[in-house]
Design a protein around this motif. Structure first.
Motif, short mmCIF file in Angstrom:
data_model
loop_
_atom_site.label_atom_id
_atom_site.label_comp_id
_atom_site.label_asym_id
_atom_site.label_seq_id
_atom_site.Cartn_x
_atom_site.Cartn_y
_atom_site.Cartn_z
N ALA A 141 0.85 -1.21 0.00
CA ALA A 141 0.00 0.00 0.00
C ALA A 141 0.88 1.26 0.00
CB ALA A 141 -0.92 -0.01 1.21
N GLU A 142 1.99 1.22 0.74
CA GLU A 142 2.88 2.39 0.75
C GLU A 142 3.71 2.46 -0.53
OE1 GLU A 142 2.32 4.68 2.66
OE2 GLU A 142 1.23 3.71 4.28
N TYR A 143 4.06 1.27 -1.05
CA TYR A 143 4.74 1.21 -2.36
C TYR A 143 3.89 1.95 -3.39
CZ TYR A 143 5.68 -1.31 -6.83
OH TYR A 143 5.92 -1.66 -8.14
N ASP A 144 2.58 1.71 -3.37
CA ASP A 144 1.68 2.37 -4.32
C ASP A 144 1.73 3.89 -4.19
OD1 ASP A 144 0.86 0.11 -5.60
OD2 ASP A 144 -1.08 -0.05 -4.59
N VAL A 145 1.81 4.37 -2.94
CA VAL A 145 1.86 5.82 -2.71
C VAL A 145 3.08 6.41 -3.42
CG1 VAL A 145 2.19 7.61 -0.95
CG2 VAL A 145 0.67 5.66 -0.49
N VAL A 146 4.19 5.67 -3.33
CA VAL A 146 5.44 6.16 -3.92
C VAL A 146 5.41 6.06 -5.45
CG1 VAL A 146 7.94 5.81 -4.02
CG2 VAL A 146 6.71 5.47 -1.85
N VAL A 147 5.09 4.88 -5.97
CA VAL A 147 5.27 4.68 -7.42
C VAL A 147 4.21 5.37 -8.26
CG1 VAL A 147 6.55 2.52 -7.13
CG2 VAL A 147 4.09 2.43 -7.52
N ALA A 148 3.04 5.66 -7.67
CA ALA A 148 2.00 6.34 -8.45
C ALA A 148 2.35 7.80 -8.74
CB ALA A 148 0.66 6.27 -7.72
N SER A 149 3.37 8.30 -8.03
CA SER A 149 3.67 9.73 -8.16
C SER A 149 4.22 10.09 -9.55
CB SER A 149 4.66 10.17 -7.07
OG SER A 149 5.89 9.51 -7.27
N GLY A 150 4.87 9.13 -10.21
CA GLY A 150 5.47 9.43 -11.52
C GLY A 150 4.44 9.89 -12.52
N GLU A 151 3.28 9.27 -12.52
CA GLU A 151 2.22 9.60 -13.47
C GLU A 151 1.53 10.91 -13.09
OE1 GLU A 151 3.09 6.49 -12.99
OE2 GLU A 151 2.99 5.53 -14.96
N GLN A 152 1.54 11.22 -11.80
CA GLN A 152 0.92 12.49 -11.39
C GLN A 152 1.72 13.66 -11.99
OE1 GLN A 152 -0.49 12.90 -7.47
NE2 GLN A 152 -0.24 15.10 -7.38
N VAL A 153 3.04 13.51 -11.99
CA VAL A 153 3.90 14.56 -12.54
C VAL A 153 3.63 14.74 -14.04
CG1 VAL A 153 6.31 15.15 -13.05
CG2 VAL A 153 5.70 14.21 -10.81
N THR A 154 3.63 13.63 -14.80
CA THR A 154 3.50 13.78 -16.26
C THR A 154 2.09 14.25 -16.66
OG1 THR A 154 3.15 11.40 -16.35
CG2 THR A 154 5.32 12.21 -17.03
N SER A 155 1.06 13.85 -15.89
CA SER A 155 -0.29 14.29 -16.27
C SER A 155 -0.41 15.80 -16.08
CB SER A 155 -1.36 13.54 -15.48
OG SER A 155 -1.22 13.74 -14.10
N GLY A 156 0.15 16.30 -14.99
CA GLY A 156 0.12 17.75 -14.77
C GLY A 156 0.92 18.49 -15.83
N LEU A 157 2.10 17.93 -16.15
CA LEU A 157 2.95 18.60 -17.15
C LEU A 157 2.28 18.63 -18.52
CD1 LEU A 157 6.52 17.28 -16.19
CD2 LEU A 157 5.63 19.61 -15.92
N LEU A 158 1.61 17.53 -18.89
CA LEU A 158 0.96 17.52 -20.21
C LEU A 158 -0.21 18.51 -20.23
CD1 LEU A 158 0.70 16.52 -23.09
CD2 LEU A 158 -0.69 14.61 -22.25
N ALA A 159 -0.98 18.57 -19.13
CA ALA A 159 -2.09 19.53 -19.08
C ALA A 159 -1.54 20.95 -19.22
CB ALA A 159 -2.88 19.37 -17.78
#
Ligand code: ADP
Ligand code: ASP
Ligand code: MG
Length: 426
Positions: free
Chosen positions: A64-82
């Motif tokens: 569950a904590e692994y998910d918190v860490v690894v999901a962050s990569g996509e948060q960065v690129t989605s914001g950057l593309l927007a």
């Protein structure tokens, strides 16, 4: 006008310069009159970097904590593309997993998409807004962030396509379609015009990482039209609407395509390899009912997928060796779990080997054509490649070999089945 999901993988999103190219492709698709939702991966290498941080922090990490860490990569690129789309004058916003929301079930780090509540996002698309969705992430029943397993952005894209009733799901990547084998290993690999869902499912499940296995299963179930194509294109490249890539199609559609182009179905469609498995051998396990169940129950309980299983012929004294493979990423956990159950299972030694590769040949044509397996065994034997284990299904034969021989084996088999590009021209 159509509604289209466009998914961009890690290489396509690696840095602001590449994200600008992606934004241009997206803008062109919208300018062609379509409603567009975009699903993005993390920048190439980012998820690996984040996974390593988790391992360093705690080798037996809590998923569950692994998910918190690894999901962050996509948060960065989605914001950057927007942001980049906005800079080009497009209306765009990001929709994080919990905002859609994309609800998931089952284990953290390999969650499955259960549902997507899309009305708000659909309304935004209808207003001409581009929806930018971070792939790989959803939200669990407990309201915590959950990820869909490595390569999971493909599945996010297909799930979004199904939820918004998209006409097509275009998977943009760093190759221009699905080939007879990984084109980075075999220069003579051939690009396919179309591949059936069933074949793509099998190819993906044995390591052709161009599409995540679950994305293909979901597309097949939901009838999502999928195209794999390149994001590394010039402005004057053939538009996606004219299908420059590879289409994933039903069996019936495939028959029609073959008929139209006057071609016959090949016995073997593709060859895949997978270096991410590890082999475990338990020696001198009691050869009696229930022994195997004792081995695999704890692994199943920890959501560790066991792939190949071989129970050797019994030794003297009612004992046997049991060999099986698990994902390399789960090897340490599997070993610890088995050690824990040593007295219950009653094995003598545990031997592990992560220096192996699985090579598979796949083709619907195998159903009606014998001899595919023997061609494989002979071709490998002729090059002195030793086979450590074999499994088969209706449309697949897989073998385990030494990892160092992976590239050689794939090339040899590609030639043995007459798949080399020059063979077709001949
Ligand atoms: P993305 O980051 O876009 O999701 P992936 O690395 O997951 O891209 O998948 C694309 C890669 O899949 C290609 O670069 C290629 O090396 C590999 N690949 C493996 N098998 C095949 C195949 N049969 N056809 C095309 N690509 C393949
Ligand atoms: N970033 C994730 C991974 O590398 C998901 C994806 O790219 O599909 O596995
Ligand atoms: Mg991928």
């Amino acid at each position: 006008m159509a509604r289209i999901v466009m998914k961009f993988g890690g290489t396509s999103m690696a840095g602001t310069e590449r994200i600008r190219r992606v934004a241009n492709i997206v803008r062109r698709q919208q300018a062609a009159g379509h409603e567009v939702a975009v699903v993005v991966s993390a920048m190439a290498g980012e998820t690996d970097r984040l996974v390593n941080f988790c391992r360093e922090a705690n080798a037996m990490y809590d998923p569950a904590e692994y998910d918190v860490v690894v999901a962050s990569g996509e948060q960065v690129t989605s914001g950057l593309l927007a942001l980049t789309l906005q800079s080009l004058g497009c209306k765009a916003r990001s929709w994080l997993g919990w905002q859609m929301p994309m609800k998931t079930v089952e284990a953290h780090s390999k969650a499955r998409v259960e549902s997507i509540d899309a009305p708000e996002m659909i309304a935004a698309l209808e207003r001409g807004e581009i929806a930018v969705i971070p792939g790989f992430q959803g939200v669990s029943a407990e309201g915590r962030i959950a990820t869909l397993g490595r390569g999971g952005s493909d599945t996010s894209a297909v799930a979004v396509a199904a939820a918004i009733g998209a006409d097509r799901c275009d998977i943009y990547t760093d190759v221009d379609g699905v080939y007879t084998t990984d084109p980075r290993i075999v220069a003579k690999a051939r690009k396919q015009k179309a591949v059936t869902y069933e074949e793509m499912l099998e190819l993906a499940s044995v390591g052709a990482k161009v599409l995540q296995t679950r994305s293909v299963g979901l597309a097949m179930k939901e009838g999502v039209r999928v195209q794999v194509l390149s994001s590394f294109i010039d402005d004057d490249a053939t538009p996606a609407d004219e299908f420059p890539g590879t289409l994933i199609v039903s069996d019936e559609e495939m028959d029609q395509i073959l008929k139209d182009s006057d071609m016959e179905r090949q016995h073997v469609t593709g060859i895949a390899h997978d270096k991410n498995e590890a082999k475990i051998i338990l020696t001198r396990v009691p050869d009696k009912p229930g022994a195997v169940a004792h081995i695999f129950e704890p692994l199943a309980g920890a959501s560790i997928n066991v792939d190949m299983i071989i129970q050797n012929v019994g030794r003297d004294k009612g004992e046997t060796d049991v060999t099986f493979t698990v994902p390399q990423a789960d090897l340490a956990r599997a070993q610890a779990l088995l050690e824990d159950k040593r007295s219950e299972i009653g094995f003598n030694r545990i031997i592990t080997d992560d220096h192996i590769a699985k090579i598979s040949v796949v083709g619907v044509g195998m159903k009606s054509h014998a001899g595919v397996a023997s061609t494989m065994f002979k071709a490998l034997a002729d090059r002195g490649i030793n086979i450590q284990a074999i499994t088969t299904s209706e449309i697949k034969v897989s073998v385990i070999i030494d990892e160092d021989e992976t590239e050689l084996a794939v090339r040899v088999l590609h030639t043995a089945y007459g798949l080399d590009a020059s063979d077709e021209a001949a």
